[in-house]
Design an enzyme around this catalytic site. Structure first.
Site, PDB file in Angstrom:
ATOM      1  N   ASN A  37      56.608  22.428  -2.469  1.00 43.60           N
ATOM      2  CA  ASN A  37      57.871  21.759  -2.772  1.00 43.60           C
ATOM      3  C   ASN A  37      59.060  22.393  -2.040  1.00 43.60           C
ATOM      4  OD1 ASN A  37      59.629  20.025  -4.036  1.00 43.60           O
ATOM      5  ND2 ASN A  37      59.098  20.645  -6.122  1.00 43.60           N
ATOM      6  N   HIS A 122      56.040  16.616 -20.692  1.00 43.79           N
ATOM      7  CA  HIS A 122      57.416  17.114 -20.785  1.00 43.79           C
ATOM      8  C   HIS A 122      58.304  16.208 -21.626  1.00 43.79           C
ATOM      9  CE1 HIS A 122      57.188  19.332 -16.625  1.00 43.79           C
ATOM     10  NE2 HIS A 122      56.199  19.659 -17.431  1.00 43.79           N
ATOM     11  N   ARG A 147      55.830  19.946 -24.125  1.00 46.33           N
ATOM     12  CA  ARG A 147      56.834  20.942 -23.745  1.00 46.33           C
ATOM     13  C   ARG A 147      58.205  20.387 -24.084  1.00 46.33           C
ATOM     14  NH1 ARG A 147      58.656  22.680 -17.631  1.00 46.33           N
ATOM     15  NH2 ARG A 147      60.117  20.978 -18.008  1.00 46.33           N
ATOM     16  N   TYR A 159      67.961  23.509 -16.978  1.00 53.34           N
ATOM     17  CA  TYR A 159      66.620  23.280 -16.430  1.00 53.34           C
ATOM     18  C   TYR A 159      65.825  22.329 -17.341  1.00 53.34           C
ATOM     19  CZ  TYR A 159      61.766  23.594 -15.478  1.00 53.34           C
ATOM     20  OH  TYR A 159      60.478  23.218 -15.234  1.00 53.34           O
ATOM     21  N   ASP A 210      59.532  26.203 -21.512  1.00 52.09           N
ATOM     22  CA  ASP A 210      59.600  26.852 -20.200  1.00 52.09           C
ATOM     23  C   ASP A 210      60.941  27.565 -20.038  1.00 52.09           C
ATOM     24  OD1 ASP A 210      59.376  27.641 -17.587  1.00 52.09           O
ATOM     25  OD2 ASP A 210      58.903  25.652 -16.784  1.00 52.09           O
ATOM     26  N   HIS A 212      61.591  29.370 -17.363  1.00 56.59           N
ATOM     27  CA  HIS A 212      61.810  29.208 -15.922  1.00 56.59           C
ATOM     28  C   HIS A 212      62.410  30.452 -15.276  1.00 56.59           C
ATOM     29  CE1 HIS A 212      62.005  26.556 -12.332  1.00 56.59           C
ATOM     30  NE2 HIS A 212      61.023  25.988 -12.977  1.00 56.59           N
ATOM     31  N   GLU A 236      56.824  30.020 -21.474  1.00 53.79           N
ATOM     32  CA  GLU A 236      56.406  30.009 -20.066  1.00 53.79           C
ATOM     33  C   GLU A 236      57.402  30.746 -19.173  1.00 53.79           C
ATOM     34  OE1 GLU A 236      55.591  26.049 -18.778  1.00 53.79           O
ATOM     35  OE2 GLU A 236      56.006  26.482 -16.675  1.00 53.79           O
ATOM     36  N   GLU A 262      53.043  30.025 -12.067  1.00 54.10           N
ATOM     37  CA  GLU A 262      53.029  28.796 -11.272  1.00 54.10           C
ATOM     38  C   GLU A 262      53.462  29.046  -9.832  1.00 54.10           C
ATOM     39  OE1 GLU A 262      55.674  26.515 -13.808  1.00 54.10           O
ATOM     40  OE2 GLU A 262      57.163  26.439 -12.218  1.00 54.10           O
ATOM     41  N   ARG A 283      48.954  30.435 -14.833  1.00 49.88           N
ATOM     42  CA  ARG A 283      49.402  29.093 -14.433  1.00 49.88           C
ATOM     43  C   ARG A 283      49.266  28.808 -12.932  1.00 49.88           C
ATOM     44  NH1 ARG A 283      51.896  25.570 -16.763  1.00 49.88           N
ATOM     45  NH2 ARG A 283      53.617  25.269 -15.304  1.00 49.88           N
ATOM     46  N   HIS A 312      49.850  24.886 -13.730  1.00 55.90           N
ATOM     47  CA  HIS A 312      51.014  24.077 -13.370  1.00 55.90           C
ATOM     48  C   HIS A 312      50.535  22.674 -12.986  1.00 55.90           C
ATOM     49  CE1 HIS A 312      54.941  23.347 -11.567  1.00 55.90           C
ATOM     50  NE2 HIS A 312      54.389  23.042 -10.416  1.00 55.90           N
ATOM     51  N   ASP A 316      55.265  18.072  -8.317  1.00 55.66           N
ATOM     52  CA  ASP A 316      55.312  18.691  -6.989  1.00 55.66           C
ATOM     53  C   ASP A 316      53.920  19.037  -6.472  1.00 55.66           C
ATOM     54  OD1 ASP A 316      54.794  20.855  -8.615  1.00 55.66           O
ATOM     55  OD2 ASP A 316      56.337  22.146  -7.746  1.00 55.66           O
ATOM     56  N   GLU A 339      48.967  21.210 -17.557  1.00 55.41           N
ATOM     57  CA  GLU A 339      50.236  20.477 -17.541  1.00 55.41           C
ATOM     58  C   GLU A 339      50.038  19.101 -16.905  1.00 55.41           C
ATOM     59  OE1 GLU A 339      53.243  22.358 -15.141  1.00 55.41           O
ATOM     60  OE2 GLU A 339      54.881  21.388 -16.224  1.00 55.41           O
ATOM     61  N   TRP A 402      66.490  30.234 -10.222  1.00 53.27           N
ATOM     62  CA  TRP A 402      66.440  28.863 -10.711  1.00 53.27           C
ATOM     63  C   TRP A 402      65.202  28.642 -11.486  1.00 53.27           C
ATOM     64  CZ3 TRP A 402      62.987  24.733  -9.885  1.00 53.27           C
ATOM     65  CH2 TRP A 402      63.351  23.555 -10.565  1.00 53.27           C
TER      66      TRP A 402
HETATM   67 MG   LIG Z   1      57.247  25.963 -15.229  1.00 54.73          MG
END
Ligand SMILES: [Mg+2]
Length: 402
Positions: A37, A122, A147, A159, A210, A212, A236, A262, A283, A312, A316, A339, A402
């Protein structure tokens, strides 16, 4: 059987995908995913310029040898570009072998260990009410694990929450957008979100969250501890994982299960996390982790330490990786959860596939190989378009994760 041709197909049916098609002298071909990605063309070039010339004339059944040739033969090991390119080759070869032997890939990995592959999807919202409603919608659709992400008051562009009315898709065309982040506001907000969710949806559904990579280890420890009453399936990516021993600090303070990896591309990224039992779920994905061949070894290593898989599975990665993950998850013993973020209707048309969802579980189907195709006539209408994931800054403008 010999490999006679291979080519990279880069397309953008709503988002970018890098696909490798390997053809053999017996007319059987295999498909592999090399999507990275925001850095798609780096993998495409790595494959076209450096990998494909080395494949021609080889026996596609020699999957382990070809994997080792590409990994050791490059001299420069690991890294997401290299390992995604190797994964594209590896998965295409498993697809070829399954088709040639007229059996689904899960049979090549040991056969079925279970009837279906438990998945989570999600839910999100701009408010707690919206997030509750979103979780309920997925429960009504049959999901057993969801999630939950929610916009944090006072933090623009949180996020996991869509900016407009569309489904959440973090990669955007054009240059990277900038999100804002406040650890303090997030940590004060999230426990209340899950208190409300448990009160509203009960205790039978698995809830996941998550982080992140946004917290330091001690901040993540505080979050995990504060979420214990709501018994999450997992927390996560609580902290960036380059510092593996950071997870030891989290572990000392909380029994909330932890999933990470991930962005990993090698078992060596998770070596200490696994053998010291600092995590519960790994993940790393098939596409970014060197393919089925390397993930099988990673999963077997994790099994020794009672660490399960939780790959994951965002948009993406292409439907080819999704299919590979479902065959993999059906076969290995220490599967945890997979996921599943829905691809767009257009993506699904470009990649027709056998896999399906029913009552909380996904099934790879019984077609030989992976059971995924690519519609090359349709692909030509959707050329690559540069796109990036967002970046993030703290309220005072400092760059952060991020
Ligand atoms: Mg994640």
């Amino acid at each position: 059987m010999k490999i006679v041709d291979a080519r990279v197909i880069v397309c953008s049916p709503d988002r970018n995908f890098v696909t490798l098609k390997i053809e053999t002298d017996e007319g059987i071909y295999g498909l592999g995913d090399g999507t990275l990605n925001g850095r798609e063309m780096a993998v495409a070039s790595y494959l076209s310029e450096h990998v494909i010339p080395c494949l021609i004339g080889r026996d596609p059944f020699d999957i382990e040898d070809i994997w080792q040739y590409l990994y050791r033969g490059a001299y420069w090991r690991r890294g997401p570009v290299t390992m995604s390119a190797i994964a594209a080759v590896d998965v295409a070869l498993w697809d070829i072998k399954g088709k040639a032997l007229k059996t689904p890939v899960y049979n090549l990995l040991g056969g079925k260990s279970r009837q279906g592959v438990l998945v989570y999807t999600h839910a999100n919202g701009k408010t707690v009410d919206e997030t509750v409603a979103s979780v309920r919608r997925y429960m009504d659709a049959g999901y057993l694990a969801v999630r939950a992400q929610c916009a944090v008051p006072g933090v623009a562009s949180s996020y996991g929450v869509p900016k407009g009315g569309k489904p959440y898709e973090p990669a955007e065309r054009g240059l990277p957008s900038e999100d804002v982040w406040s650890t303090e506001r997030y940590l004060n907000f999230v426990p209340g979100l899950f208190e409300r969710l448990r009160a509203e949806v009960g205790h039978d559904v698995h809830l996941l969250h998550d982080v992140h990579h946004r917290l330091t280890p001690i901040e993540a420890a505080r979050l995990g501890k504060s979420l214990e009453p709501y018994h999450l399936f997992w927390m996560e990516d609580p902290t960036p994982a380059e510092l593996q021993e950071g997870f030891a600090l989290i572990r000392q303070h909380t029994t909330t299960p932890i999933a990470t990896g991930e962005v990993f591309n090698s078992v060596w990224d998770a070596h200490d996390l696994i053998r010291k039992q600092w995590i519960d779920y790994i993940r790393m994905t098939i596409v970014h982790g060197g393919g089925i061949t390397h993930l099988k070894k990673t999963a077997d290593f994790a099994a020794l330490y009672q660490v399960k898989t939780g790959f994951h599975g965002a948009t993406d990665l292409s439907p080819i990786t999704m299919a590979a993950a479902l065959h993999f998850g059906l076969a290995i013993h220490n599967f945890g959860i997979q996921e599943h973020m829905h691809h767009s209707e257009l993506t699904d048309r470009v990649f027709p596939h056998e896999y399906s969802f029913n009552a909380g579980y996904m099934y790879p189907g019984d077609a030989p190989g992976l059971g995924v195709e690519i519609d090359e006539a349709l692909v030509s209408q959707y050329p690559y378009q540069r796109a990036y994931l967002p970046v993030a800054r703290k309220l005072d403008g400092t760059m952060t994760d991020w």
